[in-house]
Design an enzyme around this catalytic site. Sequence first.
Site, short mmCIF file in Angstrom:
data_model
loop_
_atom_site.label_atom_id
_atom_site.label_comp_id
_atom_site.label_asym_id
_atom_site.label_seq_id
_atom_site.Cartn_x
_atom_site.Cartn_y
_atom_site.Cartn_z
N ARG A 143 0.81 -1.21 0.00
CA ARG A 143 0.00 0.00 0.00
C ARG A 143 0.85 1.27 0.00
NH1 ARG A 143 -0.92 2.04 5.52
NH2 ARG A 143 -3.11 2.54 5.14
N TRP A 150 12.19 7.72 6.65
CA TRP A 150 13.19 6.90 7.35
C TRP A 150 13.35 5.52 6.74
CZ3 TRP A 150 12.96 3.74 12.31
CH2 TRP A 150 11.72 3.14 12.51
N ARG A 196 4.06 16.70 8.97
CA ARG A 196 4.98 16.01 9.87
C ARG A 196 6.15 15.45 9.08
NH1 ARG A 196 0.48 12.44 9.64
NH2 ARG A 196 0.93 10.44 8.64
N GLN A 198 9.60 12.45 9.73
CA GLN A 198 9.86 11.13 10.30
C GLN A 198 11.26 11.17 10.93
OE1 GLN A 198 9.11 7.92 7.39
NE2 GLN A 198 7.36 7.33 8.63
N GLU A 272 -5.27 9.66 5.90
CA GLU A 272 -5.16 8.27 5.47
C GLU A 272 -5.71 7.27 6.49
OE1 GLU A 272 -1.35 9.04 7.74
OE2 GLU A 272 -2.82 10.18 6.59
N GLY A 302 7.52 7.13 13.41
CA GLY A 302 7.69 5.87 12.71
C GLY A 302 7.15 4.69 13.49
N ASP A 304 4.27 3.79 14.79
CA ASP A 304 2.83 3.95 14.89
C ASP A 304 2.14 2.60 14.70
OD1 ASP A 304 3.91 4.12 12.30
OD2 ASP A 304 2.23 5.29 11.53
N GLU A 488 7.27 -6.64 5.62
CA GLU A 488 7.51 -5.37 6.33
C GLU A 488 8.04 -5.61 7.73
OE1 GLU A 488 4.75 -1.51 7.51
OE2 GLU A 488 3.85 -3.50 7.37
N GLU A 503 -2.66 -1.54 12.30
CA GLU A 503 -3.92 -0.99 11.80
C GLU A 503 -4.15 -1.28 10.33
OE1 GLU A 503 -4.09 3.26 12.08
OE2 GLU A 503 -2.06 3.56 11.35
#
Length: 556
Positions: A143, A150, A196, A198, A272, A302, A304, A488, A503
């Site tokens: 996605r 970062w 924002r 990172q 988003e 980062g 989150d 990931e 999430e």
Amino acid sequence: MQRRALVALLAACAFNVAFASAQEAEVETPAQLYGKLFEEVQLNRVFPDGKTFVDAVPKEPPATIVQRYEEERGKSGFDLSAFVAAHFTLPEAPSDAYRSDASGDVCSHIDALWEVLQRKPDVTEQYSSLLPLPAPYVVPGGRFREIYYWDSYFTMLGLEESGRHDLARHMVDNFASLIERFGHIPNGNRTYYVSRSQPPFFGLMVDLVAAHSADRTAVHTTFLPALAKEYAFWMEGADTLAPGEAHRRVVRLPDGTLLNRYWDDRDRPRDESYREDVETARGSNRPQPEVYRHLRAAAESGWDFSSRWLEDGNRLPTIRTTDVVPVDLNSLLYRLETVLAEAYEADRKPEKAAEIRARAELRKAAVQRHVWDDEKTIFADYLWREDRRIDAVTAAALYPLFTGIATPEQAGEVAKAVRADLLKPGGLVTTTVATGEQWDAPNGWAPLQWIAIKGLADYGETDLARTIAERFASKAVAAWRATGKLMEKYNVVDEQLVTGGGEYPTQDGFGWTNGVLRKILVLYPDAVKERDAVAGCASRAANDNRPPARQPATAQ
């Protein structure tokens, strides 16, 4: 004199930040462009992933679409999904066309995958949320269709070992262009990320490219303006803060020292993740703008999301990110200061270099005083309003080793804590608690493995560094053999599971995992027992005469 010079330096940078803020104000996000239509699409979950709509491109001017929506939404039989489909071009779903050969070797897979994840220079598309970049770049995958700040440093580690110095340099050029345009590097090159940033890895990116270049000095002087603007962004407002006050990303502690926190300039739900943020704020019994700011600041970190930011250590509605002085952020800013000082030296500005080095030494002393816990012998996040450290062991404790802030004695104590609390069968776990958030147990993330491996190795903890490298590489390669994908993140606790938590669904691709694994398998060629899986893992870097990696002064 020294303090006056430092204040003058910050004041001189203030214009750049103000100018960048004005440019930022000109960028409208999908939430601003579409108003009520945006809210209805996101709250009614027209798309399972809230990022789909904010990445869609309108077929007509937004004002025209909004007007038609207002005219039609009250009519009998109005179909919101059909309306969106008629007026927007949706982003392409992550491609399933690419199929890797998991019977070969993983480094050949990674080297080929760079082309799959590479994007050409962007063509400006009116009303798109994408911020165009002038040079080719690598996206994480899944996605994540755009560049991320970062993530890109860890991707670049692998690009260099794959012999793609050209593409690594393009990545830095793109980030410099974003700094020139906005005064900082946004979270990603989307309008909804501009408020924002990172974790500030730009200085490390410049250093990495310089290390693989024929003329290190030329690289530093080329990127000096961007380095200076990046630093000014993080330090904006520092010269006017009184003890005990905070402004944006800067905190002046009661003893007068300066440290930093994560922040976001907006206090409304993230475009988003609009629905998710609204639901979190509703469940908090707190002022909603306050919750939104903390959620956004955590996105800048980062991490989150993670128990690091939660007051009760478990529930997301208790998030308090801006109350935390994070160990990782301040370690990275120390490193940015040292790189910026080197760039000033390269540009024959010794007085500027001395000013920045002085700031670095002040930060280092502040980290030692406020972030190091003598009793628990660990680096820990600091609650600046309460003047106390958070009692938790997390992988962020490795950052002062990675950036050279730690003393050799502190590094030894951190290594003990890692062995006792964070080392798992698949590598380094992110925290010791399982909350269901993705930056908690049982997940391990490639960037944190590299931070730990490099930091521990720099301080002579070579056996532990090797153990982490071997366990993580074995986990990632085994998962790739089974699925044909590099992920990931990974479940590093349970050897039978790949990953989970967070999430959004697990993403594959994946930029920073590719980069870190490629680097590990060059440094530790015997890390994976299955030799056929790593047969092609020698470095293909074009410049094999690059200088040795920097060693921290404290570890000499």
